[in-house]
Design a protein around this motif. Structure first.
Motif, PDB file in Angstrom:
ATOM      1  N   THR A  55       0.835  -1.205   0.000  1.00 26.67           N
ATOM      2  CA  THR A  55       0.000   0.000   0.000  1.00 26.67           C
ATOM      3  C   THR A  55       0.865   1.248   0.000  1.00 26.67           C
ATOM      4  O   THR A  55       0.580   2.227  -0.702  1.00 26.67           O
ATOM      5  N   ASP A  74      -6.394   3.080  -2.332  1.00 26.34           N
ATOM      6  CA  ASP A  74      -7.360   2.378  -3.175  1.00 26.34           C
ATOM      7  C   ASP A  74      -7.983   3.291  -4.220  1.00 26.34           C
ATOM      8  O   ASP A  74      -8.603   2.825  -5.173  1.00 26.34           O
ATOM      9  N   ARG A 452     -16.001   0.934  -7.092  1.00 24.55           N
ATOM     10  CA  ARG A 452     -15.805   0.448  -5.716  1.00 24.55           C
ATOM     11  C   ARG A 452     -15.845  -1.077  -5.665  1.00 24.55           C
ATOM     12  O   ARG A 452     -15.047  -1.702  -4.964  1.00 24.55           O
ATOM     13  N   LEU A 453     -16.781  -1.691  -6.388  1.00 23.88           N
ATOM     14  CA  LEU A 453     -16.845  -3.155  -6.433  1.00 23.88           C
ATOM     15  C   LEU A 453     -15.547  -3.728  -6.990  1.00 23.88           C
ATOM     16  O   LEU A 453     -15.030  -4.738  -6.492  1.00 23.88           O
ATOM     17  N   SER A 454     -15.037  -3.083  -8.032  1.00 22.74           N
ATOM     18  CA  SER A 454     -13.798  -3.547  -8.640  1.00 22.74           C
ATOM     19  C   SER A 454     -12.637  -3.461  -7.656  1.00 22.74           C
ATOM     20  O   SER A 454     -11.837  -4.394  -7.530  1.00 22.74           O
ATOM     21  N   GLN A 455     -12.536  -2.348  -6.938  1.00 24.67           N
ATOM     22  CA  GLN A 455     -11.455  -2.171  -5.971  1.00 24.67           C
ATOM     23  C   GLN A 455     -11.521  -3.205  -4.855  1.00 24.67           C
ATOM     24  O   GLN A 455     -10.488  -3.634  -4.331  1.00 24.67           O
ATOM     25  N   ARG A 456     -12.733  -3.620  -4.492  1.00 28.40           N
ATOM     26  CA  ARG A 456     -12.910  -4.582  -3.399  1.00 28.40           C
ATOM     27  C   ARG A 456     -12.875  -6.024  -3.876  1.00 28.40           C
ATOM     28  O   ARG A 456     -13.102  -6.950  -3.107  1.00 28.40           O
ATOM     29  N   GLY A 457     -12.588  -6.242  -5.140  1.00 30.33           N
ATOM     30  CA  GLY A 457     -12.497  -7.594  -5.681  1.00 30.33           C
ATOM     31  C   GLY A 457     -13.824  -8.317  -5.717  1.00 30.33           C
ATOM     32  O   GLY A 457     -13.877  -9.542  -5.574  1.00 30.33           O
ATOM     33  N   MET A 458     -14.926  -7.585  -5.937  1.00 31.69           N
ATOM     34  CA  MET A 458     -16.257  -8.180  -5.878  1.00 31.69           C
ATOM     35  C   MET A 458     -16.875  -8.385  -7.258  1.00 31.69           C
ATOM     36  O   MET A 458     -18.064  -8.697  -7.372  1.00 31.69           O
TER      37      MET A 458
END
Length: 512
Positions: A55, A74, A452-458
């Motif tokens: 990070t 992120d 946001r979904l992409s960043q959270r791997g969802m």
């Protein structure tokens, strides 16, 4: 593998690994009850330290390229922010089209995005072509048209629903785009890896993602706030919330979803299986996306008649109880209309169609809706499936014509073109540069939601496997699952019949 990756002498590496085990940085986990063999995995402390390290590296790199004012790392994507400042102009297609003395012809899906693309192409200041060069068809008809026209090269550019890729690539009906990609520098790194992989079959690229849409859930945020209800995160919470909010006596129901016979209910079943953590095929569960061309043998065996399949059918029955009366005829358009017209409190929906909630003149839910991730099933996950379309080129198009067709594809999929669509209300951003662009992000909350979904791997792509047999699976599920919900078959009968029919199709194709 650790030793090979480190490229150090074997004895040195072994001593270091044993020292890390003694220090508690690496944890030994027994592989069996005998305790004679072990897995090695990082300790929570080691994992946390590594995440902190990468990070910090990411933040430093972001600062290096001039990005400041971030609240956390992120918010920065490699390959994203840098491109956001430099929206590339379209290629000089006019002169090439003039030299060829012929307009390009397009076979596309019939929806708002491709209609807008047709208009932008025809209205562009260089007058690249006319609207009559575009043939738009709805999904079932589009599939038939592709089979009819691809071998004849009547069209220069064609669009494919992402799950159809394997069918057309294995039949050599599409041209490999790798050579054109190398020549035009289309910036592959600007696409999310899972999105770019949706156009890959084997080691070759056959399609360029033109737009991505995510199946999520829309909720009436005004009603949830009024009743002080949390957003549903599980199947059971969806049912409980729907029962609390619905009022059938005045024509208001809990949820809208795809339950019509055929493609709609088949898609729902596969997506909900994914929310239980279960692929429709016998493939590893942990991977976010696969190289589908490499599947062999038992990987093609269906997993329809399974515990997860029973859970999904039970959930569907309970959904029917809180759905509008016409639920077993509800397709993609009808479920959007049900939410748009204020008939339901929740709706499963694709993000592309969700844009209508705020942009349609007659919307009853304008500024009252919100998108949330897919609720998960028992022991499952919030698996938000990625869908959308690819642009490809017929395999037997002449090389010179194919090069011109790819120039058109490169422009249509360019950051400039995508940003124009986003700022005009179409929430499409499969490129990091567009998602990172402040103007594009501000224009659509849906773009920010997907980001946001992409960043959270969802985001996932495995719920609807793009293998050549996809349409066969879809057709079988579309009949049998609907039979179960209508009462023509018991749940067990429907699952067993679907399992056997898909299994037979795989065997007939020589998969195992």
């Amino acid at each position: 593998m650790l030793i090979d990756a480190a490229e150090v002498p074997y004895g040195t590496a072994q001593r270091r690994i044993h020292a890390m085990i003694e220090d508690g940085q690496i944890v030994k986990v027994a592989r069996s009850t005998t305790g004679k063999s072990f897995y090695l995995q990082p300790s929570p402390e080691m994992y946390s330290a590594f995440v902190d390290y990468v990070t910090k590296v990411k933040s430093l790199l972001a600062e290096t390229v001039g990005l400041t004012g971030m609240e956390n790392a992120d918010e920065f994507y490699f390959g994203g922010a840098d491109f956001a400042r430099d929206i590339l102009p379209p290629p000089p297609l006019q002169s090439q089209l003039a030299e060829s003395d012929q307009e390009l012809k397009f076979l596309l899906h019939n929806d708002n995005y491709f209609s807008a693309m047709r208009n932008m192409w025809a209205d562009y200041r260089n007058n690249l072509g006319s609207r009559k060069s575009f043939s738009l068809h709805f999904l079932p008809d589009l599939h038939e048209r592709l089979h009819e026209f691809l071998p004849k090269s009547e069209f220069d550019v064609v669009t494919l629903n992402m799950p159809w890729l394997g069918e057309f690539a294995e039949r050599d009906m599409l041209m490999s785009l790798d050579e054109f990609i190398d020549e035009t520098n289309i910036r592959v790194m600007d696409f999310h890896p899972a999105v770019w992989a949706s156009g890959t079959w084997g080691s070759r690229q056959y399609g360029v993602p033109i737009y991505v849409t995510i199946e999520a859930m829309a909720v009436r945020k005004d009603l949830f706030s009024e009743h002080e209800l949390p957003h549903p995160r599980t199947f059971d919470q969806v049912i409980e919330t729907g029962r609390q909010l619905q009022d059938p006596s005045r024509g208001f129901f809990g949820v809208a979803w795809n339950a019509a016979r055929g493609m709609p209910i088949a898609s729902s079943f596969m997506i909900l299986m994914g929310c239980c953590g279960a692929p429709i095929l016998n493939i590893p569960r942990a991977r976010r996306y696969h190289n589908w061309a490499d599947l062999v043998g038992n990987s093609f065996r269906p997993r329809i008649d399974s515990e997860e399949g029973q859970i999904v059918l039970d959930y569907m029955h309970r959904l029917v109880e809180i759905s509008p009366p016409d639920i077993l005829n509800m397709d993609w358009n009808r479920r959007i209309e049900a939410f748009l017209e204020g008939e339901v409190a929740m709706a499963y929906c694709w993000t592309m169609r969700a844009a209508r909630f705020d942009y349609d003149i007659g919307s009853m839910v304008k500024k009252r809706s919100e998108l949330i991730p897919q609720p998960k099933g028992p022991m499952g996950m919030s698996a938000n499936p990625t869908g959308g379309f690819l642009l490809g080129i017929p395999a037997n198009l002449p090389k010179s014509r194919a090069k011109l067709a790819f120039e058109a594809i490169a422009w249509m999929a360019s950051p400039e073109a995508m940003k124009r669509h986003v700022t005009n209300g179409l929430p499409v951003a499969p490129r990091f540069s567009v998602a990172a662009d402040p103007e594009a992000a501000a224009a659509s909350p849906i773009v920010r939601f997907v980001d946001r979904l992409s960043q959270r791997g969802m985001l996932c792509t495995w719920q609807r496997p793009p293998i050549p047999e996809y349409r066969t699976i879809e057709s079988i599920l579309g009949e049998r699952i609907h039979d179960a919900l209508s009462g023509a078959l018991s749940d067990k009968e429907a699952l067993v019949m679907a399992q056997n029919e898909v299994d037979r199709a795989m065997q007939e194709n020589g998969r195992y």
